[in-house]
Design a protein around this motif. Sequence first.
Motif, PDB file in Angstrom:
ATOM      1  N   GLN A   1       0.818  -1.221   0.000  1.00  0.00           N
ATOM      2  CA  GLN A   1       0.000   0.000   0.000  1.00  0.00           C
ATOM      3  C   GLN A   1       0.854   1.274   0.000  1.00  0.00           C
ATOM      4  OE1 GLN A   1      -2.205   0.894   3.631  1.00  0.00           O
ATOM      5  NE2 GLN A   1      -1.664  -1.112   4.401  1.00  0.00           N
ATOM      6  N   GLU A   2       2.097   1.186   0.494  1.00  0.00           N
ATOM      7  CA  GLU A   2       2.980   2.368   0.523  1.00  0.00           C
ATOM      8  C   GLU A   2       3.185   2.935  -0.890  1.00  0.00           C
ATOM      9  OE1 GLU A   2       3.577  -0.438   2.244  1.00  0.00           O
ATOM     10  OE2 GLU A   2       3.000   0.532   4.141  1.00  0.00           O
ATOM     11  N   LYS A   3       3.152   2.059  -1.883  1.00  0.00           N
ATOM     12  CA  LYS A   3       3.332   2.500  -3.274  1.00  0.00           C
ATOM     13  C   LYS A   3       2.289   3.577  -3.627  1.00  0.00           C
ATOM     14  CE  LYS A   3       2.758   0.845  -7.987  1.00  0.00           C
ATOM     15  NZ  LYS A   3       2.578  -0.253  -8.896  1.00  0.00           N
ATOM     16  N   PHE A   4       1.072   3.403  -3.087  1.00  0.00           N
ATOM     17  CA  PHE A   4      -0.005   4.355  -3.383  1.00  0.00           C
ATOM     18  C   PHE A   4      -0.060   5.472  -2.349  1.00  0.00           C
ATOM     19  CE2 PHE A   4      -1.651   0.180  -5.057  1.00  0.00           C
ATOM     20  CZ  PHE A   4      -1.340   0.455  -6.375  1.00  0.00           C
ATOM     21  N   LEU A   5       0.162   5.117  -1.068  1.00  0.00           N
ATOM     22  CA  LEU A   5       0.057   6.131   0.001  1.00  0.00           C
ATOM     23  C   LEU A   5       1.030   7.286  -0.234  1.00  0.00           C
ATOM     24  CD1 LEU A   5      -0.269   3.819   3.150  1.00  0.00           C
ATOM     25  CD2 LEU A   5      -2.020   5.361   2.235  1.00  0.00           C
ATOM     26  N   LYS A   6       2.192   6.967  -0.788  1.00  0.00           N
ATOM     27  CA  LYS A   6       3.201   8.030  -0.974  1.00  0.00           C
ATOM     28  C   LYS A   6       2.788   9.034  -2.063  1.00  0.00           C
ATOM     29  CE  LYS A   6       6.251   5.897  -4.294  1.00  0.00           C
ATOM     30  NZ  LYS A   6       7.028   4.784  -4.608  1.00  0.00           N
ATOM     31  N   LEU A   7       1.714   8.708  -2.809  1.00  0.00           N
ATOM     32  CA  LEU A   7       1.250   9.631  -3.859  1.00  0.00           C
ATOM     33  C   LEU A   7       0.343  10.734  -3.308  1.00  0.00           C
ATOM     34  CD1 LEU A   7       0.271   6.940  -6.547  1.00  0.00           C
ATOM     35  CD2 LEU A   7       2.335   8.361  -6.534  1.00  0.00           C
ATOM     36  N   ILE A   8      -0.077  10.600  -2.028  1.00  0.00           N
ATOM     37  CA  ILE A   8      -1.006  11.586  -1.451  1.00  0.00           C
ATOM     38  C   ILE A   8      -0.368  12.969  -1.469  1.00  0.00           C
ATOM     39  CG2 ILE A   8      -2.172  12.322   0.673  1.00  0.00           C
ATOM     40  CD1 ILE A   8      -2.560   9.328   1.337  1.00  0.00           C
ATOM     41  N   SER A   9      -1.112  13.937  -2.014  1.00  0.00           N
ATOM     42  CA  SER A   9      -0.561  15.281  -2.174  1.00  0.00           C
ATOM     43  C   SER A   9      -1.636  16.299  -1.769  1.00  0.00           C
ATOM     44  CB  SER A   9      -0.165  15.443  -3.645  1.00  0.00           C
ATOM     45  OG  SER A   9       0.005  16.758  -3.967  1.00  0.00           O
ATOM     46  N   PHE A  10      -1.381  17.054  -0.705  1.00  0.00           N
ATOM     47  CA  PHE A  10      -2.374  18.020  -0.218  1.00  0.00           C
ATOM     48  C   PHE A  10      -2.339  19.268  -1.096  1.00  0.00           C
ATOM     49  CE2 PHE A  10      -1.346  15.283   3.368  1.00  0.00           C
ATOM     50  CZ  PHE A  10      -2.617  14.869   3.718  1.00  0.00           C
ATOM     51  N   VAL A  11      -3.515  19.675  -1.586  1.00  0.00           N
ATOM     52  CA  VAL A  11      -3.577  20.833  -2.496  1.00  0.00           C
ATOM     53  C   VAL A  11      -4.469  21.918  -1.877  1.00  0.00           C
ATOM     54  CG1 VAL A  11      -3.225  19.417  -4.556  1.00  0.00           C
ATOM     55  CG2 VAL A  11      -5.560  19.918  -3.810  1.00  0.00           C
ATOM     56  N   THR A  12      -4.347  23.149  -2.403  1.00  0.00           N
ATOM     57  CA  THR A  12      -5.110  24.287  -1.882  1.00  0.00           C
ATOM     58  C   THR A  12      -6.589  23.955  -1.851  1.00  0.00           C
ATOM     59  OG1 THR A  12      -3.519  25.679  -2.978  1.00  0.00           O
ATOM     60  CG2 THR A  12      -5.509  26.773  -2.174  1.00  0.00           C
ATOM     61  N   ASP A  13      -7.227  24.286  -0.734  1.00  0.00           N
ATOM     62  CA  ASP A  13      -8.628  23.908  -0.546  1.00  0.00           C
ATOM     63  C   ASP A  13      -9.539  24.600  -1.564  1.00  0.00           C
ATOM     64  OD1 ASP A  13     -10.639  22.521   0.616  1.00  0.00           O
ATOM     65  OD2 ASP A  13     -10.403  23.371   2.616  1.00  0.00           O
ATOM     66  N   ARG A  14     -10.672  23.969  -1.847  1.00  0.00           N
ATOM     67  CA  ARG A  14     -11.720  24.539  -2.705  1.00  0.00           C
ATOM     68  C   ARG A  14     -12.314  25.755  -1.988  1.00  0.00           C
ATOM     69  NH1 ARG A  14     -16.431  20.322  -2.918  1.00  0.00           N
ATOM     70  NH2 ARG A  14     -15.594  19.611  -4.884  1.00  0.00           N
ATOM     71  N   PRO A  15     -12.609  26.873  -2.710  1.00  0.00           N
ATOM     72  CA  PRO A  15     -13.218  28.026  -2.027  1.00  0.00           C
ATOM     73  C   PRO A  15     -14.557  27.632  -1.403  1.00  0.00           C
ATOM     74  CG  PRO A  15     -12.740  28.536  -4.353  1.00  0.00           C
ATOM     75  CD  PRO A  15     -12.415  27.087  -4.147  1.00  0.00           C
ATOM     76  N   GLY A  16     -14.753  28.020  -0.143  1.00  0.00           N
ATOM     77  CA  GLY A  16     -16.036  27.763   0.528  1.00  0.00           C
ATOM     78  C   GLY A  16     -16.319  26.281   0.753  1.00  0.00           C
ATOM     79  N   HIS A  17     -15.281  25.469   0.803  1.00  0.00           N
ATOM     80  CA  HIS A  17     -15.446  24.012   0.908  1.00  0.00           C
ATOM     81  C   HIS A  17     -16.215  23.638   2.184  1.00  0.00           C
ATOM     82  CE1 HIS A  17     -13.186  19.932   0.239  1.00  0.00           C
ATOM     83  NE2 HIS A  17     -14.485  19.845   0.090  1.00  0.00           N
ATOM     84  N   ASP A  18     -17.378  22.994   2.032  1.00  0.00           N
ATOM     85  CA  ASP A  18     -18.144  22.556   3.214  1.00  0.00           C
ATOM     86  C   ASP A  18     -17.328  21.528   3.977  1.00  0.00           C
ATOM     87  OD1 ASP A  18     -20.285  24.159   2.599  1.00  0.00           O
ATOM     88  OD2 ASP A  18     -21.404  22.601   1.533  1.00  0.00           O
ATOM     89  N   TRP A  19     -17.266  21.695   5.308  1.00  0.00           N
ATOM     90  CA  TRP A  19     -16.364  20.823   6.062  1.00  0.00           C
ATOM     91  C   TRP A  19     -16.960  19.440   6.329  1.00  0.00           C
ATOM     92  CZ3 TRP A  19     -16.058  18.889  11.254  1.00  0.00           C
ATOM     93  CH2 TRP A  19     -14.864  18.183  11.468  1.00  0.00           C
ATOM     94  N   ARG A  20     -18.219  19.423   6.747  1.00  0.00           N
ATOM     95  CA  ARG A  20     -18.767  18.108   7.100  1.00  0.00           C
ATOM     96  C   ARG A  20     -20.234  17.994   6.681  1.00  0.00           C
ATOM     97  NH1 ARG A  20     -20.945  16.955  12.725  1.00  0.00           N
ATOM     98  NH2 ARG A  20     -21.763  14.858  12.531  1.00  0.00           N
ATOM     99  N   TYR A  21     -20.601  16.843   6.100  1.00  0.00           N
ATOM    100  CA  TYR A  21     -22.006  16.503   5.876  1.00  0.00           C
ATOM    101  C   TYR A  21     -22.288  15.197   6.610  1.00  0.00           C
ATOM    102  CZ  TYR A  21     -21.349  19.192   1.475  1.00  0.00           C
ATOM    103  OH  TYR A  21     -21.044  20.127   0.517  1.00  0.00           O
ATOM    104  N   ALA A  22     -23.469  15.117   7.205  1.00  0.00           N
ATOM    105  CA  ALA A  22     -23.902  13.848   7.789  1.00  0.00           C
ATOM    106  C   ALA A  22     -25.418  13.841   7.769  1.00  0.00           C
ATOM    107  CB  ALA A  22     -23.397  13.720   9.228  1.00  0.00           C
ATOM    108  N   ILE A  23     -25.970  12.696   7.496  1.00  0.00           N
ATOM    109  CA  ILE A  23     -27.415  12.589   7.269  1.00  0.00           C
ATOM    110  C   ILE A  23     -28.065  11.752   8.353  1.00  0.00           C
ATOM    111  CG2 ILE A  23     -28.951  11.200   5.816  1.00  0.00           C
ATOM    112  CD1 ILE A  23     -28.752  13.765   4.517  1.00  0.00           C
ATOM    113  N   ASP A  24     -29.166  12.267   8.861  1.00  0.00           N
ATOM    114  CA  ASP A  24     -30.012  11.482   9.754  1.00  0.00           C
ATOM    115  C   ASP A  24     -31.116  10.877   8.884  1.00  0.00           C
ATOM    116  OD1 ASP A  24     -32.083  10.646  11.391  1.00  0.00           O
ATOM    117  OD2 ASP A  24     -31.719  12.195  12.899  1.00  0.00           O
TER     118      ASP A  24
END
Length: 346
Positions: free
Chosen positions: A291-314
């Motif tokens: 899995q390290e082969k894929f995990l090392k590809l994770i790249s944090f990029v500038t957030d989307r403007p106004g990005h909603d932080w959390r959704y959860a449904i009842d």
Amino acid sequence: MHQGIVGMSEFTPRIVLVTGGAGFIGSHFARYVLQTHQEANVVNLDALTYAGTKENLEDVMECDRHKFVHGDICDEGLVKSLLREHAIDTVVHFAAESHVDRSILEPDAFVRTNVQGTFNLLEETRRFWLEEKNWSKAQCRFHHVSTDEVYGALGHDDLPFTEMSRYVPNSPYSASKAASDHLVRAYQHTYQLPTTITHCSNNYGPYQHQEKFIPTVISMCLNERPIPVYGDGSNIRDWLYVEDHCVAIWKVIESGRIGQTYNIGGSNQVSNLDVVKLLCRTLADALSEKQEKFLKLISFVTDRPGHDWRYAIDSQKIRGELGWQPTNKFERGIRKTVDWYLARRD
Ligand code: NAD
């Protein structure tokens, strides 16, 4: 299960106009109806924008209870003639511009399809069902597929969205969906058009467009390219396997109360980063890689403007009234999804 609930009415859809049925969820819904409800026919209206393709319907295209029509929901003449030509008694409305990032860059198409297109469908069904045919609510149904995004974003300790949550749309996409929900509600209240609305959380599964989060992660892993993760990856979504969504919609159409809204969710809140890690693990497992082969590809990029932080449904209402519950656990659904993309790697 739902005896004694006021307004509960049984309805049998016969000739179903599915809009947006060449897209991700709409194609699953068309397939679900054709394969599990032999009494129903599907007329599938899709404009085949960049997001829709007939390939999503490969296994049902030739079914004699399925008619595909290439066209636009904003085309009044076309909608008018389809309703009459096929004596449509049920509309299940998926067609929409659906990608939040695109709505930030080019909101016009979202207002046109999501607002004007929904208005056109409501107005034409009202004229055909109520004015011309004088059908009762037992004879026709308009189901509108909406999203949890109309409720805005939740904080860490907030309770999940219920059907009573306030509308606080934050992106042009969710605002256009909210506007369309209001039109549906108004057509029910003003004209007694028999409508229902569902608000679903994030779907995943086969046939989703490449631009969406889960297909993007899979594709980046397979091409060994950076996996873009917005911000710090802590945004939380409530993921639901697409087939569970289709079953829920059908239940609402058959047995839901007219004029009501139903929330649909997987009770499965996962951060974006954890989704990426699960995908890396699942791909590694499927391909007998580390899995390290894929995990090392994770790249944090500038957030989307106004990005909603959390959704959860009842989703207690649909569970209690209609006996629906999701049947695909997240790990299993992700494995099915990964296997599907691997089988179509090319
Ligand atoms: P999608 O983008 O994959 O598919 C949309 C389909 O609509 C495409 O086939 C496209 O060609 C068609 N379309 C677009 N404009 C049209 C027009 N003017 N006339 C006719 N067809 C048109 O979208 P999706 O992810 O399948 O979402 C379907 C519906 O479900 C949308 O209404 C969306 O708001 C809602 N929804 C999606 C999710 C999700 O996680 N994907 C969650 C909750 C609700």
